[in-house]
Scaffold this motif. Structure first.
Motif, PDB file in Angstrom:
ATOM      1  N   ALA A 157     -60.995-118.269   4.044  1.00  0.00           N
ATOM      2  CA  ALA A 157     -60.385-118.489   2.729  1.00  0.00           C
ATOM      3  C   ALA A 157     -58.920-118.075   2.759  1.00  0.00           C
ATOM      4  O   ALA A 157     -58.560-117.078   3.408  1.00  0.00           O
ATOM      5  CB  ALA A 157     -61.135-117.675   1.670  1.00  0.00           C
ATOM      6  N   PRO A 158     -58.041-118.837   2.099  1.00  0.00           N
ATOM      7  CA  PRO A 158     -56.626-118.464   2.060  1.00  0.00           C
ATOM      8  C   PRO A 158     -56.441-117.161   1.286  1.00  0.00           C
ATOM      9  O   PRO A 158     -57.196-116.879   0.344  1.00  0.00           O
ATOM     10  CB  PRO A 158     -55.964-119.644   1.344  1.00  0.00           C
ATOM     11  N   PRO A 159     -55.490-116.341   1.684  1.00  0.00           N
ATOM     12  CA  PRO A 159     -55.270-115.077   0.962  1.00  0.00           C
ATOM     13  C   PRO A 159     -54.811-115.351  -0.461  1.00  0.00           C
ATOM     14  O   PRO A 159     -53.995-116.238  -0.712  1.00  0.00           O
ATOM     15  CB  PRO A 159     -54.177-114.379   1.783  1.00  0.00           C
ATOM     16  N   ARG A 160     -55.379-114.591  -1.385  1.00  0.00           N
ATOM     17  CA  ARG A 160     -55.020-114.757  -2.786  1.00  0.00           C
ATOM     18  C   ARG A 160     -53.792-113.904  -3.110  1.00  0.00           C
ATOM     19  O   ARG A 160     -53.706-112.751  -2.731  1.00  0.00           O
ATOM     20  CB  ARG A 160     -56.172-114.322  -3.698  1.00  0.00           C
ATOM     21  N   ARG A 161     -52.887-114.541  -3.799  1.00  0.00           N
ATOM     22  CA  ARG A 161     -51.678-113.830  -4.240  1.00  0.00           C
ATOM     23  C   ARG A 161     -51.851-113.477  -5.722  1.00  0.00           C
ATOM     24  O   ARG A 161     -51.802-114.341  -6.588  1.00  0.00           O
ATOM     25  CB  ARG A 161     -50.432-114.700  -4.055  1.00  0.00           C
ATOM     26  N   ARG A 162     -52.116-112.198  -5.952  1.00  0.00           N
ATOM     27  CA  ARG A 162     -52.366-111.744  -7.321  1.00  0.00           C
ATOM     28  C   ARG A 162     -51.038-111.426  -7.997  1.00  0.00           C
ATOM     29  O   ARG A 162     -50.322-110.508  -7.599  1.00  0.00           O
ATOM     30  CB  ARG A 162     -53.243-110.496  -7.320  1.00  0.00           C
ATOM     31  N   VAL A 163     -50.717-112.226  -8.992  1.00  0.00           N
ATOM     32  CA  VAL A 163     -49.464-112.039  -9.717  1.00  0.00           C
ATOM     33  C   VAL A 163     -49.757-111.234 -10.977  1.00  0.00           C
ATOM     34  O   VAL A 163     -50.577-111.628 -11.804  1.00  0.00           O
ATOM     35  CB  VAL A 163     -48.832-113.403 -10.081  1.00  0.00           C
ATOM     36  N   VAL A 164     -49.127-110.083 -11.090  1.00  0.00           N
ATOM     37  CA  VAL A 164     -49.328-109.201 -12.227  1.00  0.00           C
ATOM     38  C   VAL A 164     -48.165-109.376 -13.193  1.00  0.00           C
ATOM     39  O   VAL A 164     -46.997-109.347 -12.787  1.00  0.00           O
ATOM     40  CB  VAL A 164     -49.434-107.731 -11.769  1.00  0.00           C
ATOM     41  N   PHE A 165     -48.493-109.558 -14.463  1.00  0.00           N
ATOM     42  CA  PHE A 165     -47.444-109.693 -15.462  1.00  0.00           C
ATOM     43  C   PHE A 165     -46.699-108.371 -15.614  1.00  0.00           C
ATOM     44  O   PHE A 165     -47.308-107.301 -15.697  1.00  0.00           O
ATOM     45  CB  PHE A 165     -48.046-110.107 -16.806  1.00  0.00           C
ATOM     46  N   ALA A 166     -45.394-108.435 -15.623  1.00  0.00           N
ATOM     47  CA  ALA A 166     -44.557-107.247 -15.787  1.00  0.00           C
ATOM     48  C   ALA A 166     -43.521-107.525 -16.873  1.00  0.00           C
ATOM     49  O   ALA A 166     -42.995-108.641 -16.984  1.00  0.00           O
ATOM     50  CB  ALA A 166     -43.854-106.886 -14.475  1.00  0.00           C
ATOM     51  N   PHE A 167     -43.250-106.517 -17.669  1.00  0.00           N
ATOM     52  CA  PHE A 167     -42.292-106.657 -18.760  1.00  0.00           C
ATOM     53  C   PHE A 167     -40.863-106.751 -18.217  1.00  0.00           C
ATOM     54  O   PHE A 167     -40.476-105.990 -17.323  1.00  0.00           O
ATOM     55  CB  PHE A 167     -42.382-105.451 -19.702  1.00  0.00           C
ATOM     56  N   THR A 168     -40.116-107.673 -18.773  1.00  0.00           N
ATOM     57  CA  THR A 168     -38.677-107.685 -18.533  1.00  0.00           C
ATOM     58  C   THR A 168     -38.018-106.749 -19.543  1.00  0.00           C
ATOM     59  O   THR A 168     -38.623-106.369 -20.551  1.00  0.00           O
ATOM     60  CB  THR A 168     -38.108-109.101 -18.693  1.00  0.00           C
TER      61      THR A 168
ATOM     62  N   PRO B 200     -48.667-114.794 -20.803  1.00  0.00           N
ATOM     63  CA  PRO B 200     -49.865-113.954 -20.640  1.00  0.00           C
ATOM     64  C   PRO B 200     -50.736-114.015 -21.891  1.00  0.00           C
ATOM     65  O   PRO B 200     -50.259-114.342 -22.985  1.00  0.00           O
ATOM     66  CB  PRO B 200     -49.273-112.556 -20.447  1.00  0.00           C
ATOM     67  N   SER B 201     -52.003-113.706 -21.720  1.00  0.00           N
ATOM     68  CA  SER B 201     -52.894-113.614 -22.869  1.00  0.00           C
ATOM     69  C   SER B 201     -52.604-112.323 -23.627  1.00  0.00           C
ATOM     70  O   SER B 201     -51.898-111.433 -23.141  1.00  0.00           O
ATOM     71  CB  SER B 201     -54.359-113.640 -22.421  1.00  0.00           C
ATOM     72  N   LEU B 202     -53.170-112.221 -24.831  1.00  0.00           N
ATOM     73  CA  LEU B 202     -52.955-111.016 -25.626  1.00  0.00           C
ATOM     74  C   LEU B 202     -53.539-109.793 -24.923  1.00  0.00           C
ATOM     75  O   LEU B 202     -52.933-108.717 -24.919  1.00  0.00           O
ATOM     76  CB  LEU B 202     -53.592-111.191 -27.013  1.00  0.00           C
ATOM     77  N   THR B 203     -54.704-109.953 -24.286  1.00  0.00           N
ATOM     78  CA  THR B 203     -55.313-108.830 -23.560  1.00  0.00           C
ATOM     79  C   THR B 203     -54.433-108.391 -22.396  1.00  0.00           C
ATOM     80  O   THR B 203     -54.230-107.192 -22.159  1.00  0.00           O
ATOM     81  CB  THR B 203     -56.703-109.236 -23.045  1.00  0.00           C
ATOM     82  N   THR B 204     -53.895-109.364 -21.657  1.00  0.00           N
ATOM     83  CA  THR B 204     -53.000-109.038 -20.539  1.00  0.00           C
ATOM     84  C   THR B 204     -51.763-108.298 -21.037  1.00  0.00           C
ATOM     85  O   THR B 204     -51.274-107.365 -20.395  1.00  0.00           O
ATOM     86  CB  THR B 204     -52.587-110.317 -19.811  1.00  0.00           C
ATOM     87  N   LEU B 205     -51.269-108.703 -22.208  1.00  0.00           N
ATOM     88  CA  LEU B 205     -50.077-108.064 -22.768  1.00  0.00           C
ATOM     89  C   LEU B 205     -50.376-106.612 -23.143  1.00  0.00           C
ATOM     90  O   LEU B 205     -49.560-105.724 -22.889  1.00  0.00           O
ATOM     91  CB  LEU B 205     -49.615-108.855 -23.995  1.00  0.00           C
TER      92      LEU B 205
ATOM     93  N   LEU C 122     -45.498-109.428 -30.816  1.00  0.00           N
ATOM     94  CA  LEU C 122     -44.736-109.870 -29.644  1.00  0.00           C
ATOM     95  C   LEU C 122     -45.392-111.095 -29.008  1.00  0.00           C
ATOM     96  O   LEU C 122     -44.690-112.040 -28.607  1.00  0.00           O
ATOM     97  CB  LEU C 122     -44.648-108.733 -28.628  1.00  0.00           C
ATOM     98  N   HIS C 123     -46.711-111.107 -28.906  1.00  0.00           N
ATOM     99  CA  HIS C 123     -47.407-112.255 -28.320  1.00  0.00           C
ATOM    100  C   HIS C 123     -47.174-113.508 -29.167  1.00  0.00           C
ATOM    101  O   HIS C 123     -46.955-114.599 -28.625  1.00  0.00           O
ATOM    102  CB  HIS C 123     -48.901-111.944 -28.223  1.00  0.00           C
ATOM    103  N   ARG C 124     -47.208-113.345 -30.481  1.00  0.00           N
ATOM    104  CA  ARG C 124     -46.944-114.486 -31.367  1.00  0.00           C
ATOM    105  C   ARG C 124     -45.508-114.982 -31.191  1.00  0.00           C
ATOM    106  O   ARG C 124     -45.250-116.190 -31.147  1.00  0.00           O
ATOM    107  CB  ARG C 124     -47.209-114.074 -32.815  1.00  0.00           C
ATOM    108  N   TRP C 125     -44.554-114.065 -31.041  1.00  0.00           N
ATOM    109  CA  TRP C 125     -43.154-114.454 -30.841  1.00  0.00           C
ATOM    110  C   TRP C 125     -42.984-115.164 -29.504  1.00  0.00           C
ATOM    111  O   TRP C 125     -42.224-116.135 -29.405  1.00  0.00           O
ATOM    112  CB  TRP C 125     -42.275-113.202 -30.903  1.00  0.00           C
ATOM    113  N   MET C 126     -43.668-114.690 -28.460  1.00  0.00           N
ATOM    114  CA  MET C 126     -43.573-115.342 -27.152  1.00  0.00           C
ATOM    115  C   MET C 126     -44.128-116.762 -27.192  1.00  0.00           C
ATOM    116  O   MET C 126     -43.590-117.666 -26.539  1.00  0.00           O
ATOM    117  CB  MET C 126     -44.321-114.505 -26.111  1.00  0.00           C
ATOM    118  N   GLU C 127     -45.198-116.972 -27.957  1.00  0.00           N
ATOM    119  CA  GLU C 127     -45.734-118.330 -28.089  1.00  0.00           C
ATOM    120  C   GLU C 127     -44.760-119.240 -28.814  1.00  0.00           C
ATOM    121  O   GLU C 127     -44.617-120.411 -28.459  1.00  0.00           O
ATOM    122  CB  GLU C 127     -47.072-118.284 -28.839  1.00  0.00           C
TER     123      GLU C 127
END
Length: 355
Positions: free
Chosen positions: A64-75, A113-118, A92-97
């Protein structure tokens, strides 16, 4: 003998399976029934096995190809926006949408990102020590003037004084100081003799205010000792007051009011009063008073002494003995102009300063 995990066993089974299917494919004898049997054996769908086989044909890789896990990070821009929104993650999530076209290109994940991820990202940033520069909590907002006017119009017994002014605000402040939970919505206009807020004024979040808030958060987390000092008029009391308001509501805050150069019995009485204990009955009973203070200090919380420069070195050493007790879980916060010079006369306590 080395033990392998279930994931490693599945990966090894996939490699053996795909390698055998490739050999049948190169020999021209691969049939659909082979793929179906392989899918049943691996516990996956037939289309999944065909996808594995296609990937092996294109890349020559049977694993299997290696998975690249991208983690959301705040700017920095998003963190400032969250501060402007009072720490409201859902807002903030509503504003981002609503501004997805501008936000998505700046994200490392390339998607919103989803609200849970945020929420998880905010908790991760705060655990790393990042502080939201919020000037005032947005929850439980109440306009004092409107509330007082409504009380005066009702004129209920016990709610107004002889001049028709509301007496509720003073009563609420006294109750809040007694149980150690400051009013989060409307701060008292005076703080132990220092005027903290002028009517109509707005507090501006500065780098120094953020530094005090961050230092207090670290001190409470480590259950250590904090000293806030500086020249008169630089805003130490206001900054400390705001930092205390940013603590979770479940963290009790106690204020000890000390006299000028108090003797040990007076200091002990001030500490007992701060914890809501009966100072008159315990002040002259040294052992009982010390046991009561040590029991009170076992609970997590914050003890604030805003006039530490009034305390002499022997009494400061008494504070050090209380803080050094192995059962103590309460953080100690010392504040006032010249506090650092006062602590220099008590090096045993100064060495305990966390920040």
């Amino acid at each position: 003998m080395a033990l392998t995990s279930p994931a490693q066993d599945r990966a090894l089974a996939r490699q053996v399976m795909v390698r055998r299917l490739l050999s049948l494919d190169e020999a021209g004898t691969l049939e659909t029934v082979h793929v179906r049997i392989a899918a049943d054996t691996a516990g996956v769908h037939v289309r999944t096995v065909w996808r594995w086989l296609a990937l092996a044909r294109d890349t020559g890789r049977v694993e299997a190809p290696p998975r690249r896990r991208v983690v959301f990070a705040f700017t920095d821009e998003l963190w400032v926006r969250l501060s402007d929104l009072g720490g409201n993650v859902k807002a903030l999530h509503r504003w981002m949408e609503e501004h997805a076209d501008d936000v998505v290109p700046s994200l490392s994940t390339g998607v919103l990102p989803s609200l849970t991820t945020l929420y998880h990202a905010v908790h991760r940033e705060q655990r790393a020590g990042r502080v939201l520069a919020i000037s005032r909590p947005a929850h439980a907002h109440r306009i004092p003037e409107r509330y007082d006017r409504a009380l005066a119009e009702l004129a209920l017994p016990g709610t107004v004084d002889e001049t028709g002014q509301s007496t509720a605000s003073a009563a609420e402040r006294e109750a809040g100081e007694a149980d150690g939970t400051p009013d989060q919505a409307s701060p008292p206009p005076f703080g132990h003799g220092a005027r903290l807020y002028a009517p109509g004024a707005h507090l501006v979040s500065t780098r120094q205010l953020g530094a005090v808030t961050e230092a207090l958060a670290h001190t409470v987390a480590a259950r250590g000792v904090l000293c806030v000092y500086g020249d008169t008029g630089h805003g130490k009391t206001v900054a400390l007051d705001q930092a205390l308001r940013q603590l979770p509501r479940r963290v009790p805050v106690r204020h000890a009011l000390v006299a000028v150069k108090p003797a040990l019995p007076q200091l002990r009485a001030a500490l007992l009063t701060a914890f809501g204990l009966s100072a008159p009955s315990l002040t002259n009973r040294t052992d009982a008073a010390d046991r009561a203070l040590l029991d009170a200090l076992q609970a997590p919380g914050v003890l604030v002494i805003d006039d530490v420069q009034r305390i002499a070195a022997p009494e400061l050493d008494y504070l050090r003995l209380l803080i050094d007790a192995p059962t103590t879980r309460t953080s100690l916060v010392l504040c006032r102009a010249g506090a650092e010079r006062t602590l220099a006369r008590a090096p045993a306590l100064a060495s305990r300063i966390l920040t």
